[in-house]
Design a protein around this motif. Sequence first.
Motif, short mmCIF file in Angstrom:
data_model
loop_
_atom_site.label_atom_id
_atom_site.label_comp_id
_atom_site.label_asym_id
_atom_site.label_seq_id
_atom_site.Cartn_x
_atom_site.Cartn_y
_atom_site.Cartn_z
N LEU A 29 -6.74 0.42 -8.22
CA LEU A 29 -6.84 1.69 -8.94
C LEU A 29 -8.12 1.78 -9.76
O LEU A 29 -8.64 2.88 -9.98
CB LEU A 29 -5.61 1.85 -9.87
CG LEU A 29 -4.27 2.06 -9.17
CD1 LEU A 29 -3.14 2.06 -10.18
CD2 LEU A 29 -4.28 3.40 -8.39
N PRO A 33 -9.71 5.30 -8.43
CA PRO A 33 -8.72 5.90 -9.33
C PRO A 33 -7.81 6.88 -8.60
O PRO A 33 -8.26 7.67 -7.77
CB PRO A 33 -9.57 6.62 -10.38
CG PRO A 33 -10.89 5.88 -10.34
CD PRO A 33 -11.09 5.49 -8.91
N ASP A 34 -6.53 6.78 -8.91
CA ASP A 34 -5.51 7.66 -8.32
C ASP A 34 -4.42 7.83 -9.37
O ASP A 34 -3.66 6.91 -9.64
CB ASP A 34 -4.95 7.05 -7.04
CG ASP A 34 -3.96 7.96 -6.34
OD1 ASP A 34 -3.31 8.77 -7.01
OD2 ASP A 34 -3.81 7.84 -5.10
N TRP A 35 -4.37 9.03 -9.96
CA TRP A 35 -3.44 9.22 -11.07
C TRP A 35 -1.99 9.12 -10.64
O TRP A 35 -1.13 8.67 -11.40
CB TRP A 35 -3.71 10.58 -11.74
CG TRP A 35 -5.06 10.60 -12.38
CD1 TRP A 35 -6.15 11.34 -12.01
CD2 TRP A 35 -5.46 9.81 -13.50
NE1 TRP A 35 -7.22 11.09 -12.82
CE2 TRP A 35 -6.83 10.13 -13.76
CE3 TRP A 35 -4.85 8.87 -14.31
CZ2 TRP A 35 -7.55 9.55 -14.78
CZ3 TRP A 35 -5.57 8.30 -15.32
CH2 TRP A 35 -6.90 8.63 -15.56
N GLY A 37 -0.96 7.03 -8.36
CA GLY A 37 -0.74 5.59 -8.27
C GLY A 37 -0.59 4.96 -9.65
O GLY A 37 0.23 4.05 -9.84
N VAL A 38 -1.42 5.45 -10.61
CA VAL A 38 -1.31 4.92 -11.98
C VAL A 38 0.08 5.20 -12.55
O VAL A 38 0.72 4.33 -13.16
CB VAL A 38 -2.40 5.54 -12.88
CG1 VAL A 38 -2.15 5.17 -14.34
CG2 VAL A 38 -3.78 5.07 -12.43
N TYR A 81 0.58 3.01 -0.17
CA TYR A 81 -0.75 2.43 -0.33
C TYR A 81 -0.95 1.16 0.50
O TYR A 81 -2.08 0.88 0.91
CB TYR A 81 -1.00 2.11 -1.80
CG TYR A 81 -1.02 3.34 -2.68
CD1 TYR A 81 -2.16 4.15 -2.75
CD2 TYR A 81 0.08 3.69 -3.45
CE1 TYR A 81 -2.19 5.28 -3.55
CE2 TYR A 81 0.07 4.82 -4.26
CZ TYR A 81 -1.07 5.61 -4.30
OH TYR A 81 -1.09 6.73 -5.10
N TRP A 85 -0.90 -3.58 -2.87
CA TRP A 85 0.34 -3.10 -3.49
C TRP A 85 1.55 -3.91 -3.02
O TRP A 85 2.60 -3.92 -3.67
CB TRP A 85 0.53 -1.63 -3.19
CG TRP A 85 -0.46 -0.77 -3.94
CD1 TRP A 85 -1.76 -0.54 -3.60
CD2 TRP A 85 -0.22 -0.05 -5.15
NE1 TRP A 85 -2.37 0.27 -4.51
CE2 TRP A 85 -1.44 0.60 -5.48
CE3 TRP A 85 0.87 0.14 -5.98
CZ2 TRP A 85 -1.58 1.40 -6.60
CZ3 TRP A 85 0.74 0.94 -7.10
CH2 TRP A 85 -0.47 1.56 -7.42
#
Length: 366
Positions: A29, A33-35, A37-38, A81, A85
């Motif tokens: 991430l 970045p992937d909100w 995923g966060v 993902y 992961w």
Amino acid sequence: MAHVRRVWQPGPSVFSFWAALAYFPASDLIRRPDWLGVLGLAVAVAAYLLTIRASFAGRPRAAVLGLTVLAVAILALCAAYGGKWLYLAPVLSIACGVVLRGRVLSAALAMVTLTLMFITYRRGGGEDAVAAVAWGTFTAGLVVHVTLKLFATIAELRATRQELARAAVADERLRFSRDLHDLLGHTLSLMVVKAEAVHRLIPRDAAAAAAQASDIQRIGREALAEVRAVVAGYRGRGFADELAVARVALEDAQVPAVVTLEEVRPAPDADALLGWAVREGVTNVIRHAKATRCEITLIGRSEEIVLKIGNDGVPERGHGPEGGARPRGRGHGLDGLAERAAAAGARFEAKALPGGRFALTMAVPR
């Protein structure tokens, strides 16, 4: 009260450490970045930590709810993902091992493992990746379950050992009190009989009364020595010594004794038990019966040595534990003798007979 050491048990802090496996998807991430995923990773980590704490806090419903949220989050993230992961797979199986037990745990681990194997395969993982995920997922949960069960068993064994130690102390205290009662009960009864003899003899034979008084002094000294012997773990003086004392006691109580003995050589433990039987049997005659005759017989058989003590003069209600002149508790008198016999594997019987008689039988193995 003595300090009791508690067995160390793994707690939530030990298993919370495995949330650190979230580092691997977090590194992805950071680069990409992937909100969504966060958010999913935050939910998974929070659900894992809350599940572990709820389980150790004794809140099973909250733990199962947290485990359900954790399973949905991790399986969804792995399916979406893949890649790093999949390091979250052991986190889910560890939570299963902490929360679940028995067949439910086996079914859950099998389902989670098969699902993650399928996800790994669909995300393009080869045979090695599928095998690694399967191994890591299943064994992580299994090892956690076995570890917790092992620590629980150790704690239970420690508690059992402490309980057995307390029971042993209680038994030893009971044994000591019983021995002390039997020793002093016999000796004090003998002293009372001799004191009555002194009272009878003073008017007509001062010398004989003085001799009886000297016997009381001697018996008192012997009683003190016996008490000290009991404190040191002494269990009895043996048949011959007890029989000699019993003859004197019966003579002083003006109860004629008829003694019939066969030549036998009992083992030390059996000899001590026969001595206790003579001691308590004769004490019972003197204290609870108005006997005019006491018969003591020792017979040697092929497999056992049998002692019989019989007397007449039993009150209408009987005496001793068969309905005696006064109630007697377990661990005292003839009841205490019965306990000794049972512990030594001997056969014991004490009962009132027709015609105002009473019979005590002690049969000890050779």
